[in-house]
Structure formats: C-alpha cells, structure tokens
Design an enzyme around this catalytic site. Structure first.
Site, short mmCIF file in Angstrom:
data_model
loop_
_atom_site.label_atom_id
_atom_site.label_comp_id
_atom_site.label_asym_id
_atom_site.label_seq_id
_atom_site.Cartn_x
_atom_site.Cartn_y
_atom_site.Cartn_z
N LYS A 51 0.84 -1.19 0.00
CA LYS A 51 0.00 0.00 0.00
C LYS A 51 0.88 1.25 0.00
CE LYS A 51 -2.82 2.89 2.94
NZ LYS A 51 -2.11 4.06 2.38
N GLY A 88 6.67 5.48 8.33
CA GLY A 88 5.76 6.61 8.40
C GLY A 88 5.86 7.31 9.74
N SER A 89 4.76 7.89 10.16
CA SER A 89 4.79 8.72 11.37
C SER A 89 4.84 7.88 12.64
CB SER A 89 3.55 9.61 11.41
OG SER A 89 2.42 8.81 11.68
N GLY A 135 2.76 4.49 13.46
CA GLY A 135 3.63 3.36 13.80
C GLY A 135 3.22 2.71 15.12
N GLU A 184 9.74 1.92 10.82
CA GLU A 184 10.69 3.02 10.68
C GLU A 184 9.88 4.30 10.82
OE1 GLU A 184 13.76 3.05 10.74
OE2 GLU A 184 14.15 0.91 10.40
N CYS A 205 13.28 11.28 7.05
CA CYS A 205 13.43 10.96 8.47
C CYS A 205 14.89 11.01 8.88
CB CYS A 205 12.79 9.61 8.79
SG CYS A 205 13.45 8.27 7.85
N GLN A 263 0.99 20.12 4.81
CA GLN A 263 2.37 20.13 5.31
C GLN A 263 2.90 21.57 5.37
OE1 GLN A 263 3.84 16.94 5.97
NE2 GLN A 263 5.38 18.11 7.07
N GLU A 290 9.90 16.16 15.72
CA GLU A 290 10.15 16.07 14.29
C GLU A 290 9.19 17.01 13.54
OE1 GLU A 290 9.20 12.42 12.07
OE2 GLU A 290 11.15 12.64 11.13
C1 UN1 Z 1 17.87 8.72 2.84
O1 UN1 Z 1 18.13 9.61 3.65
O2 UN1 Z 1 18.53 8.55 1.83
O3 UN1 Z 1 11.72 8.20 5.35
C2 UN1 Z 1 16.77 7.74 3.04
C3 UN1 Z 1 12.91 8.46 5.30
C4 UN1 Z 1 13.87 7.30 5.40
C5 UN1 Z 1 14.70 7.14 4.19
C6 UN1 Z 1 15.84 8.08 4.16
N1 UN1 Z 1 13.14 6.09 5.68
O4 UN1 Z 1 13.29 9.59 5.17
#
Ligand code: UN1
Length: 486
Positions: A181, A234-235, A239, A256, A290, A337, A388
């Site tokens: 998805k 995601g967030s 998560g 992540e 991220c 955003q 963040e």
């Molecule tokens: C990167 O910095 O090259 O959502 C990848 C994100 C990470 C991927 C970063 N999962 O920003």
C-alpha cells in the site's frame, strides 16, 4: 523550464490484485505540489473487501512462490531492476511531479530503486544457513531460513520509489508474497512500480498493489490474520498503532518512524564542509526525510561563524518548481504540510527561539507549496529542537565542548542517525561509539544513505529488525533449527 509532453500527462492508476489490473471502489487524485493546477494521477481506491481480496490472493500464492527456485526469483528481481534503471528518467520525472523532489534527486531515487532490486536479485541466490555439531553425540544441527509468508508493506510518500523497493525486493527475494500500500499522496509512483513488477510475470497473487486510506486499506492489512509480517515506514503516531495491532495478533513487525537527527559541528571542523553537510542534510528534499539533520549542534567557538555561513548559503538556494533547472529545493508535499511548517515557525518564535532566516511561504510562477528554508537558534528544551517537523526547518544548538555536544545529540527520544563534522579522529571515533542511534556519519550529511547496508535506528525511531542489505533477511525470513540423528 524544459517541458515535455510527459510532464503534463494525467495517469490512470489502477490496483493490481491477483494478477489483474482493477478499478477501485472509489477514485482519488494526486496533484503536483509544484503546480496544483496539474493532476498527476486519477487512482483507484480500495475498500476493506477489495483489500481482503488482495490479502487472500497473496496467501493463496504463497505456497507456490515459496517453492520457486532462487534462480527464478533472482531473474524476476533482476528484470525489474533493469527496467527501473532503463526508465529512471521517466520514473524520476513522475516522482518529481507527484512528490515535489527536484528532478535530479528524483532520478537518483529511481536509480536507487533499480539498484535495490538488482542487489536483492543477488541475495536470492545467497540464502544460506549454518550447520554445526550438536552437543549430543551423533546428532547434526542446522539453522535454515524460510520465508515468513504474506507481508504487508505500508510505505510513506517521501521516498515513493526507493522505500517501496527496499521493502518489496527483499520480500520477494526470500520467497514471501506481498500486499503493498503506497501513500495516497503518491499513488502514481506506486502504480508505476507495480506496472514494472507486473511485467516480470510473477504468478498471480505474488505481488499485489492496493491503494486507499490508512484507516480502511492500511488497517485491514494490519489487522488481517492472513498477513504474517508488517513493514511500515511513516509517522510515530501511526507506527504506534501498527505496533499495537500487530503485537495483539503476534504478527512480525518492523517500523521506521521519526527522527530528530543531530549534526555536531566541532571547533576543529572544516567549516565549509560542515555547512555543506548541514544544507544538504537539513534542507534538501525540503527536509522531508526521516534522516534529515534538524538539530545542528555547534561548538561555541565556531557557533557564530557557522551560523553566518549557513545563513549566507540558505539565502543563495533556489526554491521553486521541481522540474525547473537549477532549483535546489522543490515545494513541500501538500498544503497541509506547508500550513504545519508555517505553524512551526510561530511555535518556535513564541517559545523564544531566535529566528535567523526564512520560513516564509513563497510565490512562484505556478501555484505550489513553496517555502524558504528556515533557521533558528534554539535551546534544548524548545519544541522546535525536540519534535520532528518534517520540513525545511532546522535549529542550531550551542555546545560548550565535545562532551556537551554528545550529551545534546543523545538528548532526544529519537535515535535514527547522527552526524559529526570534525578533523579529530579521537572525537570521530568516540562519537561513532557513543551516539545512541542506528547510523552514524562523519563529515557527511545525515541524509542520503547507501542501499546495500542496513538502515534503521534505535529508541523511538525504529522497531524490529533493520531494513536493507543482508540484514533484511532478519525480517523477511524465519529461522528454523533442525536436529537429525547422524
Ligand atoms: C535517505 O536519507 O537517503 O523516510 C533515506 C525516510 C527514510 C529514508 C531516508 N526512511 O526519510
């Protein structure tokens, strides 16, 4: 601005379920954040029952796919990787239009996605195990890996090709079947990837694309007893919900989530290099990574010089349409955003952070979500230095010395990555050992990572085994220990 026919086309993005292209129960559309008058895709949106059909198809396909030979899986992944690489310019253009990343960044991301499939084509041939003598006489022990089953892959909008690639490629390489998805902000990118995967003639149901809301499609995937493993990027808030639901039914889960990554600049750093790392890490891709360095922790004796140089560099950056040549930073992803980023400007000012530069909404020839990169001087307790933001907003924190800088770097609930700019081997080595993160960078930006090594963090940033590289096997396979009388 170079305009081709492709840069205006509206795609019709259908779902791919059980080997067939399908319309949805409803439709949605994605727009170009550089030019909101342009519709990038009309896409099919699933409901609960269509999502369940995709999950069932994946479950039905699993017994067959898990028994395919490594060579077959390697060939499929290699073919997908080759096609992505051959079409990287076209895919990059689509990505830049739908997500707002600049064209060079977008093409590089498409290439990264291709390389990821190629890497896992090789890995499909290298699934090994261990064999050892038992502690009992005449008994053999071996440890082997098996696929987990149906994996649900939920991807964010900020890397609409690379992140799906680094989930889908290992899932298929190790013999799992997939329900993928993409984010509703980037359906055309998900569909373009699915089109390439569909051409690799996988057995029906092995790979499925479903699109739609997190509340309906995402939740159905997360709660389905037929989904054995869930990989989510995601967030933090979403998560947490994925984790609760997955652990309640004991599904394997990998998350992540956010980051508030520090870039430490010591007095002995090459200051131009440090400013480069800060500009690239904090502001490129409009800070929507991220891995972004949103906390710039600078030793007192170079603090003012660093801030002056950084401010100067920010003023020279070109912000504009993602397809325009020479643009350094495109728009942020959508109006919501942008509004949130502007709200952060108010929060930061109100809590007493000193505004150094930027943070205004910008007008350009097209109507898009443009804003200038923003810089604050903050205190560690400020929200702008703790939460963040996911936008082109960074803050500088002043550190008395290296120990203080390390303390500030670790003083966060997050732990994805941390960078340091220094010419001292002693401090670089110490920082690499003591930064409470999953990835460290010395004299490099915190964002922009390699595709063939583990990716992931600690503390509030990540949960479960690492993604990418050979470590991806930890999540996408299950271990079996076998005993046999010799
Ligand atoms: C990167 O910095 O090259 O959502 C990848 C994100 C990470 C991927 C970063 N999962 O920003």
């Amino acid at each position: 601005m170079k305009r081709t026919e492709l840069s205006h086309v509206t795609h019709t993005a259908r779902q791919y379920i059980n080997g067939r292209w399908q319309t949805g129960v409803t439709t949605g559309s994605s727009e170009n954040p550089s030019d909101t008058s342009e519709v990038v895709a009309e896409y099919a949106r699933a409901d609960r029952s269509q999502t369940e059909a995709a999950i069932r198809a994946a479950a039905d396909a699993f017994p067959h796919w898990r028994r395919t030979t490594p060579q077959r899986r390697a060939d499929v992944l290699d073919q997908i990787g080759s096609e992505i690489l051959a079409r990287k310019d076209q895919l990059g253009l689509l990505l830049a239009r739908e997500e707002g990343k600049t064209l060079p960044e977008a093409i590089a991301e498409a290439a990264r996605a291709g390389h990821i499939f190629k890497f896992f084509a090789g890995e499909a041939l290298r699934v090994g195990g261990e064999s050892m003598d038992s502690v009992r006489p005449d008994v053999l022990v071996d440890v082997t890996r098996e696929p987990v089953g149906v994996v649900g892959l939920i991807a964010p909008w900020n890397f609409p090709l690379a992140i799906p690639a680094w989930k889908i490629a290992p899932a298929l390489a190790y013999g799992n079947t997939v329900v993928f998805k993409p984010s509703e902000l980037v359906p055309a990118c998900g569909w373009a990837l699915a089109e390439i995967i569909a051409r690799a003639t996988l057995p029906a149901g092995t790979f499925n694309l479903v699109m739609g809301s997190g509340r309906e499609v995402g939740q159905t995937i997360v709660e389905s007893p037929l989904v054995d493993a869930l990989s989510f990027t995601g967030s933090v808030a979403t998560g947490e919900r994925v984790l609760q639901a997955a652990s309640a039914r004991r599904a394997k889960v990998q998350l992540e989530m956010g980051g508030k990554n520090p870039l430490v600049v010591l007095a002995d750093a090459d200051l131009d290099r440090a400013v480069d790392c800060a500009v690239q890490g904090a502001y490129f891709s409009a800070g929507q990574r991220c891995t972004a360095s949103s906390r710039l922790i600078v030793e007192a004796s170079v603090h003012d010089a660093f801030v002056v140089r950084l401010r100067h560099r920010l003023a020279a950056l070109h912000i504009g349409h993602a397809l325009e040549r020479g643009v350094d930073i495109g728009p942020v992803v959508n109006g919501e955003q942008l509004a949130q980023n502007l709200e952060w400007m108010t929060i930061a000012r109100d809590e007493g952070a000193e505004h150094v530069y930027g943070g205004e909404a910008l007008q350009r020839a097209t109507t898009g979500h443009f804003m200038s990169p923003a810089l604050f001087l903050a205190k560690p307790q400020h929200r702008v230095a703790r939460e963040e933001i996911f936008g082109p907003i960074a803050c500088v924190l002043q550190a008395d010395d290296y120990e203080h800088a390390l303390h500030l770097a670790n003083d966060t609930p997050f732990g994805l990555c941390a960078g340091i700019c220094t010419t001292s081997l002693k401090y670089a080595m110490h920082f690499r050992r003591h930064a409470e993160v999953g990835m460290t960078m010395v004299n490099l930006p915190t964002a922009g990572i390699d595709f063939h090594v583990p990716f992931g963090g600690r503390k509030g940033s990540s949960y479960g085994p690492r993604e990418q590289g050979r470590y991806a096997a930890e999540f996408y396979t299950s271990i079996k220990t076998g005993y046999m009388m010799a």
